[in-house]
Design a protein around this motif. Structure first.
Motif, short mmCIF file in Angstrom:
data_model
loop_
_atom_site.label_atom_id
_atom_site.label_comp_id
_atom_site.label_asym_id
_atom_site.label_seq_id
_atom_site.Cartn_x
_atom_site.Cartn_y
_atom_site.Cartn_z
N LYS A 235 0.82 -1.21 0.00
CA LYS A 235 0.00 0.00 0.00
C LYS A 235 0.86 1.26 0.00
CE LYS A 235 -4.21 -1.72 2.03
NZ LYS A 235 -4.95 -1.95 3.25
N ILE A 236 1.93 1.24 0.74
CA ILE A 236 2.77 2.44 0.87
C ILE A 236 3.61 2.66 -0.39
CG2 ILE A 236 4.67 3.50 2.21
CD1 ILE A 236 3.63 1.91 4.64
N THR A 237 4.27 1.61 -0.86
CA THR A 237 5.23 1.79 -1.97
C THR A 237 4.68 1.37 -3.32
OG1 THR A 237 6.16 -0.41 -1.69
CG2 THR A 237 7.15 1.34 -0.37
N ARG A 238 3.53 0.74 -3.34
CA ARG A 238 2.93 0.17 -4.58
C ARG A 238 3.90 -0.83 -5.23
NH1 ARG A 238 -1.67 2.75 -5.59
NH2 ARG A 238 -1.95 4.82 -4.72
N ASN A 239 4.76 -1.38 -4.43
CA ASN A 239 5.74 -2.35 -4.92
C ASN A 239 5.26 -3.75 -4.56
OD1 ASN A 239 7.96 -3.81 -5.61
ND2 ASN A 239 9.42 -2.67 -4.34
N ARG A 240 5.14 -4.62 -5.57
CA ARG A 240 4.61 -5.96 -5.32
C ARG A 240 5.70 -6.95 -4.90
NH1 ARG A 240 -0.46 -7.15 -7.01
NH2 ARG A 240 -1.59 -5.42 -7.91
N SER A 241 6.93 -6.50 -4.96
CA SER A 241 8.04 -7.40 -4.64
C SER A 241 8.00 -7.82 -3.17
CB SER A 241 9.36 -6.70 -4.94
OG SER A 241 10.41 -7.48 -4.45
N THR A 242 8.36 -9.06 -2.92
CA THR A 242 8.38 -9.55 -1.53
C THR A 242 9.80 -9.46 -0.95
OG1 THR A 242 8.74 -11.78 -2.32
CG2 THR A 242 6.46 -11.14 -1.88
N VAL A 243 10.68 -8.89 -1.72
CA VAL A 243 12.08 -8.77 -1.28
C VAL A 243 12.45 -7.29 -1.23
CG1 VAL A 243 14.47 -9.29 -1.91
CG2 VAL A 243 12.70 -11.02 -2.27
N ILE A 244 13.09 -6.88 -0.14
CA ILE A 244 13.54 -5.49 -0.07
C ILE A 244 15.07 -5.43 0.09
CG2 ILE A 244 11.42 -4.41 0.78
CD1 ILE A 244 12.63 -4.57 3.61
N LYS A 245 15.62 -4.32 -0.37
CA LYS A 245 17.08 -4.15 -0.31
C LYS A 245 17.46 -3.49 1.01
CE LYS A 245 19.85 -1.12 -2.66
NZ LYS A 245 20.42 -0.44 -3.83
N ARG A 246 18.50 -4.03 1.63
CA ARG A 246 19.00 -3.42 2.86
C ARG A 246 20.48 -3.10 2.70
NH1 ARG A 246 16.09 -5.60 7.58
NH2 ARG A 246 14.10 -4.53 7.43
N THR A 247 20.96 -2.09 3.40
CA THR A 247 22.41 -1.81 3.36
C THR A 247 22.95 -1.74 4.80
OG1 THR A 247 22.03 0.56 3.38
CG2 THR A 247 22.33 -0.45 1.22
N LEU A 248 24.19 -2.09 4.92
CA LEU A 248 24.85 -2.02 6.23
C LEU A 248 26.18 -1.31 6.03
CD1 LEU A 248 24.90 -2.94 9.25
CD2 LEU A 248 26.12 -4.96 8.49
N GLN A 249 26.29 -0.12 6.64
CA GLN A 249 27.53 0.66 6.51
C GLN A 249 28.54 0.19 7.56
OE1 GLN A 249 28.32 3.40 4.27
NE2 GLN A 249 30.30 2.83 5.14
N LEU A 250 29.70 -0.24 7.12
CA LEU A 250 30.75 -0.67 8.05
C LEU A 250 31.67 0.50 8.36
CD1 LEU A 250 31.78 -4.12 6.50
CD2 LEU A 250 29.98 -3.65 8.16
N ASP A 251 32.23 0.51 9.57
CA ASP A 251 33.24 1.53 9.89
C ASP A 251 34.61 1.01 9.43
OD1 ASP A 251 33.93 -0.38 11.73
OD2 ASP A 251 33.48 0.81 13.50
N ALA A 252 35.66 1.74 9.75
CA ALA A 252 37.00 1.37 9.26
C ALA A 252 37.42 -0.02 9.76
CB ALA A 252 38.01 2.42 9.71
N LEU A 253 37.08 -0.33 11.01
CA LEU A 253 37.48 -1.62 11.57
C LEU A 253 36.67 -2.76 10.96
CD1 LEU A 253 37.87 -0.66 15.35
CD2 LEU A 253 39.57 -0.65 13.55
N GLY A 254 35.38 -2.54 10.80
CA GLY A 254 34.52 -3.54 10.17
C GLY A 254 34.97 -3.79 8.74
N THR A 255 35.35 -2.72 8.06
CA THR A 255 35.83 -2.85 6.68
C THR A 255 37.08 -3.72 6.62
OG1 THR A 255 34.91 -0.71 6.07
CG2 THR A 255 36.72 -1.52 4.71
N SER A 256 38.00 -3.49 7.56
CA SER A 256 39.26 -4.27 7.51
C SER A 256 38.98 -5.75 7.79
CB SER A 256 40.31 -3.70 8.45
OG SER A 256 40.03 -4.00 9.78
N VAL A 257 38.03 -6.04 8.71
CA VAL A 257 37.72 -7.47 8.97
C VAL A 257 37.02 -8.07 7.75
CG1 VAL A 257 36.45 -9.08 10.45
CG2 VAL A 257 37.54 -7.09 11.47
N TRP A 258 36.08 -7.33 7.16
CA TRP A 258 35.33 -7.84 5.99
C TRP A 258 36.32 -8.18 4.85
CZ3 TRP A 258 30.72 -9.77 5.03
CH2 TRP A 258 30.26 -9.85 3.71
N GLN A 259 37.33 -7.34 4.70
CA GLN A 259 38.31 -7.58 3.63
C GLN A 259 39.22 -8.78 3.93
OE1 GLN A 259 39.88 -3.61 3.54
NE2 GLN A 259 38.72 -3.06 1.70
#
Lengths: 134, 292
Positions: A61-85
């Protein structure tokens, strides 16, 4: 030693085994997750989540989007980035902690707590799994 | 003294000081109790208290036995004098063994008649070869100070404060250590932040320090290694800060130690100013040691 609150009896545990075992596991990235670097070089993780059925109607109703999947993002800080890499699907959690400790000149306990908390957080979101070394 | 200082760390906390193997990590830190682990397993504990009245080793061990009852642990005597004859004769020494359900620990109770402090050591390594470690530790043990300064050393931070400074609170969070002391009517806070490179990636040291400084105003040059802030309320300002229960005096020094990837800060607050030289001395003696 852990004592049962109800009976007051000591419960047999082997913390060393479980800790040692956990550190030997290999963190593996969810292949569905993509990442991109921002202007500062910090990584943003992009992933998709299935919308809860009860929420689908509201979302539609809000977005008129029929998709059942939504996109999420997670911003990492400098330390999180180094571990992810450092996560490459081959290095164990213990090895990543060693590298993280050396890179940022932290003490062992600090490095272990911060890296394992980060893995736990990513695991809860389904962005990371732990593979047991055979 | 231990053979190789690289393998040992200095622990100094609330009036006691000793050298311990570097691989032993402090995991429980209270004001007068420290517990150490090696690879996630208990390895060493130390507890101390000031004795008022007559010292009785038996009474202290009975108290320990009572506290261990829920764990079904049993204390038995251990002839420490026979096994570790070289331990300093300055102390009254009582040895004991503690049989837990799954493990055994060796214990020593030391009483110093000079400072009237009783200290309880527990070593969870019962292999006879490890008794040498206990011997080495006891050789380095200090429980009273001859001068006016007291050392505080834990993990990778080391500070020297006046003996009168009393620890009010402490926090060893990942990336942020805080020790807070009361000295007469003033408060002295010591901070250690890590990793400095990540913290200062998107901000300068001055911007970072300003968040700690509160009302204080920066007083020194544009150095990228250290910065200072000071504030002394006077006149109507003094009434205003008293009304809002804010400190009338603030002194802060923040400095970055690039080769250790660390930021250290010393902050003094109170309702009256403190000798600036003393604050500078405390800040100068607050250092980072080797990371374990």
């Amino acid at each position: 030693m852990v004592v049962s609150k109800k009976t007051g009896k000591a419960l047999q545990t082997n913390p060393s085994h479980s800790r040692h075992h956990a550190l030997e596991c290999i963190p593996v990235k969810n292949p569905e997750v993509s990442d991109e670097a921002d202007a500062n070089g910090d990584i943003r993780l992009i992933y998709h989540v299935q919308v809860q059925p009860w929420f689908q109607g509201v979302l539609k109703k809000i977005t008129r989007n029929r998709s059942t999947v939504i996109k999420r993002t997670l911003q990492l800080d400098a330390l999180g980035t180094s571990v992810w890499q450092m996560i490459d699907g081959r290095k164990s959690a213990g090895k990543i902690i060693d590298e993280f400790q050396a890179e940022h000149q932290l003490n062992r306990r600090e490095a272990e707590i911060s890296v394992t908390a980060f893995f736990k957080e990513l695991g809860k979101r389904g962005l990371l799994a732990m593979r047991e070394e055979k | 003294m231990p053979a190789s200082e690289e393998l040992w760390q200095e622990i100094a906390w609330d009036g006691i000081a000793l050298q311990l193997p570097r691989i032993w990590q402090p995991t429980v830190i209270h004001k007068s109790y420290l517990f150490f682990e090696q690879d996630g397993q208990p390895v060493f504990a130390i507890k101390w208290e000031q004795v008022r009245g007559r010292f009785s080793a038996e009474r202290i061990l009975n108290r320990l036995q009572d506290s261990l009852k829920p764990l079904k642990s049993v204390l038995s005597p251990w002839d420490v004098q026979a096994e570790l004859p070289e331990i300093s004769r300055d102390y009254l020494i009582t040895g004991f063994q503690c049989q837990h359900e799954f493990e055994t620990s060796l214990g020593i109770l030391l009483f110093c008649p000079h400072c009237r402090r009783a200290t309880l050591f527990q070593l969870y390594l019962t292999d006879p070869r490890n008794r040498q470690i206990l011997h080495d530790i006891l050789q380095t043990f200090i429980d009273h100070h001859e001068n006016f300064e007291q050392t505080w050393s834990m993990y990778d931070i080391r500070a020297q404060l006046p003996v009168q400074a009393e620890l009010k609170s402490h926090e060893f969070l990942v990336g942020r250590f805080t020790l807070s002391f009361a000295l007469k009517t003033k408060t002295i806070d010591l901070y250690r932040f890590k990793p400095a490179a990540a913290i200062l990636k998107n901000q300068s040291l001055q911007e970072f320090g300003a968040a700690l400084a509160g009302e204080a105003i920066r007083v020194d040059s544009n150095s990228d290694r250290d910065a200072k802030w000071e504030y002394t309320a006077s006149g109507l300002d003094r009434l205003a800060v008293m009304f809002h229960r804010k400190p009338a005096w603030i002194w802060l020094q923040v400095r970055v130690i690039k080769d250790k990837n660390t930021i250290l800060a010393v902050k003094g607050t109170g309702n009256k100013t403190m000798d600036r030289k003393l604050m500078e001395q405390i800040a100068g003696n607050f250092t980072v040691t080797e990371t374990s």
